[in-house]
Design a protein around this motif. Sequence first.
Motif, PDB file in Angstrom:
ATOM      1  N   CYS A 624       0.836  -1.210   0.000  1.00 56.36           N
ATOM      2  CA  CYS A 624       0.000   0.000   0.000  1.00 56.36           C
ATOM      3  C   CYS A 624       0.871   1.260   0.000  1.00 56.36           C
ATOM      4  O   CYS A 624       0.581   2.244  -0.732  1.00 56.36           O
ATOM      5  CB  CYS A 624      -0.924  -0.004   1.203  1.00 56.36           C
ATOM      6  SG  CYS A 624      -2.240  -1.253   1.133  1.00 56.36           S
ATOM      7  N   HIS A 639      -5.129   0.274  -9.134  1.00 54.98           N
ATOM      8  CA  HIS A 639      -5.099  -0.438  -7.852  1.00 54.98           C
ATOM      9  C   HIS A 639      -3.819  -1.266  -7.726  1.00 54.98           C
ATOM     10  O   HIS A 639      -3.089  -1.476  -8.702  1.00 54.98           O
ATOM     11  CB  HIS A 639      -6.329  -1.342  -7.684  1.00 54.98           C
ATOM     12  CG  HIS A 639      -6.490  -2.340  -8.784  1.00 54.98           C
ATOM     13  ND1 HIS A 639      -7.290  -2.128  -9.885  1.00 54.98           N
ATOM     14  CD2 HIS A 639      -5.944  -3.578  -8.958  1.00 54.98           C
ATOM     15  CE1 HIS A 639      -7.244  -3.175 -10.696  1.00 54.98           C
ATOM     16  NE2 HIS A 639      -6.426  -4.063 -10.140  1.00 54.98           N
ATOM     17  N   GLU A 659      -8.414  -3.014   7.802  1.00 58.16           N
ATOM     18  CA  GLU A 659      -8.852  -1.654   8.088  1.00 58.16           C
ATOM     19  C   GLU A 659      -7.732  -0.853   8.740  1.00 58.16           C
ATOM     20  O   GLU A 659      -7.526   0.337   8.420  1.00 58.16           O
ATOM     21  CB  GLU A 659     -10.074  -1.695   8.994  1.00 58.16           C
ATOM     22  CG  GLU A 659     -10.682  -0.336   9.269  1.00 58.16           C
ATOM     23  CD  GLU A 659     -11.944  -0.421  10.114  1.00 58.16           C
ATOM     24  OE1 GLU A 659     -12.714   0.558  10.147  1.00 58.16           O
ATOM     25  OE2 GLU A 659     -12.171  -1.490  10.739  1.00 58.16           O
ATOM     26  N   ILE A 662      -5.173   0.164   6.108  1.00 59.76           N
ATOM     27  CA  ILE A 662      -5.700   1.262   5.284  1.00 59.76           C
ATOM     28  C   ILE A 662      -5.531   2.593   6.011  1.00 59.76           C
ATOM     29  O   ILE A 662      -5.093   3.604   5.426  1.00 59.76           O
ATOM     30  CB  ILE A 662      -7.178   1.003   4.937  1.00 59.76           C
ATOM     31  CG1 ILE A 662      -7.283  -0.192   3.970  1.00 59.76           C
ATOM     32  CG2 ILE A 662      -7.821   2.239   4.327  1.00 59.76           C
ATOM     33  CD1 ILE A 662      -8.704  -0.639   3.701  1.00 59.76           C
ATOM     34  N   ASN A 668      -6.481   4.850  -0.473  1.00 62.31           N
ATOM     35  CA  ASN A 668      -7.914   4.800  -0.744  1.00 62.31           C
ATOM     36  C   ASN A 668      -8.319   3.342  -0.877  1.00 62.31           C
ATOM     37  O   ASN A 668      -7.724   2.606  -1.664  1.00 62.31           O
ATOM     38  CB  ASN A 668      -8.223   5.554  -2.048  1.00 62.31           C
ATOM     39  CG  ASN A 668      -9.721   5.721  -2.267  1.00 62.31           C
ATOM     40  OD1 ASN A 668     -10.519   4.865  -1.888  1.00 62.31           O
ATOM     41  ND2 ASN A 668     -10.081   6.830  -2.890  1.00 62.31           N
ATOM     42  N   PRO A 669      -9.316   2.860  -0.096  1.00 61.35           N
ATOM     43  CA  PRO A 669      -9.692   1.436  -0.156  1.00 61.35           C
ATOM     44  C   PRO A 669     -10.012   0.975  -1.570  1.00 61.35           C
ATOM     45  O   PRO A 669      -9.814  -0.214  -1.891  1.00 61.35           O
ATOM     46  CB  PRO A 669     -10.923   1.365   0.754  1.00 61.35           C
ATOM     47  CG  PRO A 669     -10.795   2.516   1.680  1.00 61.35           C
ATOM     48  CD  PRO A 669     -10.131   3.596   0.877  1.00 61.35           C
ATOM     49  N   GLU A 670     -10.490   1.894  -2.459  1.00 60.70           N
ATOM     50  CA  GLU A 670     -10.831   1.488  -3.809  1.00 60.70           C
ATOM     51  C   GLU A 670      -9.593   1.119  -4.625  1.00 60.70           C
ATOM     52  O   GLU A 670      -9.705   0.455  -5.660  1.00 60.70           O
ATOM     53  CB  GLU A 670     -11.585   2.616  -4.517  1.00 60.70           C
ATOM     54  CG  GLU A 670     -12.934   2.922  -3.889  1.00 60.70           C
ATOM     55  CD  GLU A 670     -13.649   4.051  -4.598  1.00 60.70           C
ATOM     56  OE1 GLU A 670     -13.038   4.652  -5.526  1.00 60.70           O
ATOM     57  OE2 GLU A 670     -14.799   4.356  -4.239  1.00 60.70           O
ATOM     58  N   LEU A 672      -7.166  -0.717  -3.350  1.00 57.77           N
ATOM     59  CA  LEU A 672      -6.620  -1.960  -2.785  1.00 57.77           C
ATOM     60  C   LEU A 672      -7.451  -3.138  -3.278  1.00 57.77           C
ATOM     61  O   LEU A 672      -8.677  -3.178  -3.089  1.00 57.77           O
ATOM     62  CB  LEU A 672      -6.650  -1.919  -1.251  1.00 57.77           C
ATOM     63  CG  LEU A 672      -6.197  -3.192  -0.538  1.00 57.77           C
ATOM     64  CD1 LEU A 672      -4.752  -3.519  -0.907  1.00 57.77           C
ATOM     65  CD2 LEU A 672      -6.334  -3.030   0.980  1.00 57.77           C
ATOM     66  N   LEU A 694     -15.298  -6.254   4.018  1.00 59.51           N
ATOM     67  CA  LEU A 694     -14.252  -5.641   3.201  1.00 59.51           C
ATOM     68  C   LEU A 694     -14.854  -4.751   2.115  1.00 59.51           C
ATOM     69  O   LEU A 694     -14.349  -3.651   1.830  1.00 59.51           O
ATOM     70  CB  LEU A 694     -13.373  -6.730   2.583  1.00 59.51           C
ATOM     71  CG  LEU A 694     -12.539  -7.548   3.597  1.00 59.51           C
ATOM     72  CD1 LEU A 694     -11.894  -8.760   2.900  1.00 59.51           C
ATOM     73  CD2 LEU A 694     -11.466  -6.689   4.238  1.00 59.51           C
ATOM     74  N   MET A 697     -15.883  -1.480   3.315  1.00 62.80           N
ATOM     75  CA  MET A 697     -14.768  -0.536   3.439  1.00 62.80           C
ATOM     76  C   MET A 697     -14.435   0.104   2.095  1.00 62.80           C
ATOM     77  O   MET A 697     -13.755   1.145   2.054  1.00 62.80           O
ATOM     78  CB  MET A 697     -13.517  -1.254   3.962  1.00 62.80           C
ATOM     79  CG  MET A 697     -13.645  -1.844   5.332  1.00 62.80           C
ATOM     80  SD  MET A 697     -12.106  -2.712   5.754  1.00 62.80           S
ATOM     81  CE  MET A 697     -12.673  -3.777   7.070  1.00 62.80           C
ATOM     82  N   VAL A 699     -12.955  -1.939  -0.368  1.00 67.78           N
ATOM     83  CA  VAL A 699     -11.853  -2.746  -0.892  1.00 67.78           C
ATOM     84  C   VAL A 699     -12.356  -3.602  -2.049  1.00 67.78           C
ATOM     85  O   VAL A 699     -13.472  -4.133  -2.035  1.00 67.78           O
ATOM     86  CB  VAL A 699     -11.270  -3.641   0.221  1.00 67.78           C
ATOM     87  CG1 VAL A 699     -10.205  -4.581  -0.335  1.00 67.78           C
ATOM     88  CG2 VAL A 699     -10.698  -2.781   1.328  1.00 67.78           C
TER      89      VAL A 699
END
Length: 807
Positions: A624, A639, A659, A662, A668-670, A672, A694, A697, A699
């Motif tokens: 990340c 991603h 979480e 992150i 940004n969870p999008e 990952l 998930l 969130m 993801v």
Amino acid sequence: MVGHYHVWFVVLSILIAIAASFASLRMVERLRRAVGWHRWKWIVAGGTMLGGGIWSMHFVAMLAYEMDMTVTYDTVLLTISILSSELASLLAFYIISQKNSNLIRLLIGSFLIGTGIITMHYVGMEAMRMPASIVYDPWIVALSVVIAYSASFVALIVFRAFSDQPSKFSRYSWGAAVVLGVAICGMHYTGMEAATFFHDESKVVATMAIHSETLGYTVTLGILLLIGLFTLLVRFDSKMEHQTEQLQFMDNMYQSIIESANDAVITMAQDGTIYSWNSGAARMFGFDKDKVVGQPLTMIMPDKYRKAHDGGVARYMETKQKRVIGQTVELEGQHESGRIFPIELSLSTTMYREEVFFTGMIRDISERIQNQERIEELVYKDELTKLPNRRMLNEHIGSLLEKVDEKCCIAVLFFDLDRFKQINDVYGHRVGDSVLIEVTKRLQSNVESSPFIARQSGDEFVMVLGDTSSYHAGRLAEQLIETIKAPIAIEELELFITSSIGISLYPEDGQTAEALIKHADTAMYQAKMNGGGHYQFFTTEINEAISRKMMLETGLRKAVEREEIEIYYQPQVDVTTGNVNSFEALVRWNHPELGLIPPLDFIPLAEETKLIIPIGEWILSESCRQFLAWTEQGHSLKHISVNISAVQFQEPDFPQMVEKVIKDTGINPEHLDLELTESVIQNPDIAIPFMHQLKAMGVRLSLDDFGTGYSSLSYLKEFPLDTLKIDKSFTQTVLESEKDQAVVDTIIHMALKLNLNVIAEGVETDGQLQYLLGQKCHQYQGYLYSAPIPKEEIEGLLHKKRGWTIT
């Protein structure tokens, strides 16, 4: 006629009275202690001493009175006078010797004694032969009589006091002797004062009479010798009595100690006849004293010891004396009930009248033996199964190796129960312990030669076969596997369990206990790796593989700390444009000795040891951060994909861990994308809630290697997926196999219909890429574009662009 007293003779008479009184008082002490005939001995001695002293004082006092005439004594009357004194004194000692000498007895006794003394005095006066007559003053005579009776009563009182409480009055002995002596002298001199001598020529001195001076000196010398003799006798007797009392006290004390001792103390003659038997022996062997005294010692011996005593204990003791006498030996004794129990014997000898006696101190060591056995059991036995433990196993193999040569074969079979942990987890350790006990029974009862069996630890057992062969060891392993496989019924449960067995052989697989057990364990581990439920002989190849695995496991535990774990990134390329729009993070281990180790070599090990949990979290976090670094450099990426292990996904706090990463990295969870394998989602009850958490969130979720496992269309229906990844096994043969083409086509078309992104893995040729482009696959990754590379090489690759058109 008027006479006068010679002062020194008066003093001598008083000293004689006092000395006689003192000697008499000492005899009273002896009389008190005497019993039986010794009592009469001291009555006679004391009476003689006191009577002689009184009579001697009388005549020495008579000698002290000097008159101008010759005085002799009549022998008959003199004898009566002496006897009167002696009888009175004997009577006094007899009365004192009586335990119940009350006041009436004392009064009667004092009357008789006083009468004897009075008789002694006045008969002695009548025994005088001289040319004079004696006239007595009746009042003074009466006074002397009163003094005689009073002195007798006082003497009895004093004697009784000394007899009853000698320790209390012994320090007043001389004072009492002075009082008695003065009283006796007072009676005599008072009687003398009553007499008046008148000259009378008609009185003629007897020719057969004793001259007064001769008698006086003789009496003085005799009584002094007598007093000295009796005093020495008293002292000697007192000393002897003291020694006797000491001996008696010591004997009583020893007897008391012996009787109160918990141990048995037995004295026996040389022929084995029992002479003494204490309470401890009665408690220990069950026989009362009257049943064993006079009986042979063999009655308390077990049969195997009785045989050694054929011909008598004497012969046995003569042959064993050097080894037994003065030593402590462990033997066995036999109780009256017939029970045999262990004893500890200490034997000593005593000579008496040229005969040897043996005294044995015997201790029941049953409890000590039981404690020793318990200690040995704790040290050498497994508490649950009662089998030998690891310590005893090593000692047993070591002892076998000391006795065999290299031509003999020894086999070590190492057992482990497959999936035994599940029984403990599901049914509890109580059921698990019952299973181990049942397995132990089966191991012990299904082997003909009764080999040595030990519990190594947990659910591991070791069997040792001596003088065997590899063929016999293998056949026995097969037999035991089948035996253990049979259902086990415990608490209305029917359990099925299998075992894996590793076999090592001496001498080829090891020449020490440690090596043989280790190599058998290694072979067993390989049997488990091969699926369990069978046996495996140890080989060098297995050892090398296991050794490598152990080395990897040891190194893996510190790999993160040492920064040996590295992340390589493989681009995920848009099929249409040729642009790199995402990366998959792939882990590598840069081992300091073995070099770069691929994931297939260490990821399964990390999963097995659960090291994948901390390693996986580190990979997720680092990936990340790296993605954010690229985007901050201006690169347009959609991603970063990170593979998730099944072990990670089964952790209850897995969503919370994601979480946390992150939040810590700020991604940004999008951006990952978590790649899950089909094994991860085999348990829908856990997988679906986690996946929805998930997705909540933001993801992205991808299903990796779709089509290779237990693929089910229900996955695509129920699971909130974003991407399907086509396994490289289909992609690489898509141009050669119509069936693989059909599979690839189906997956792509199905994903398009479900609005899922499709990524093809393992693309290595332009033809494969052209085919995917024609089927409208979204992305690909593979060596055609780039192999996984470290982050330092990514910058140049991001500027590379390649597009395709369908031809």
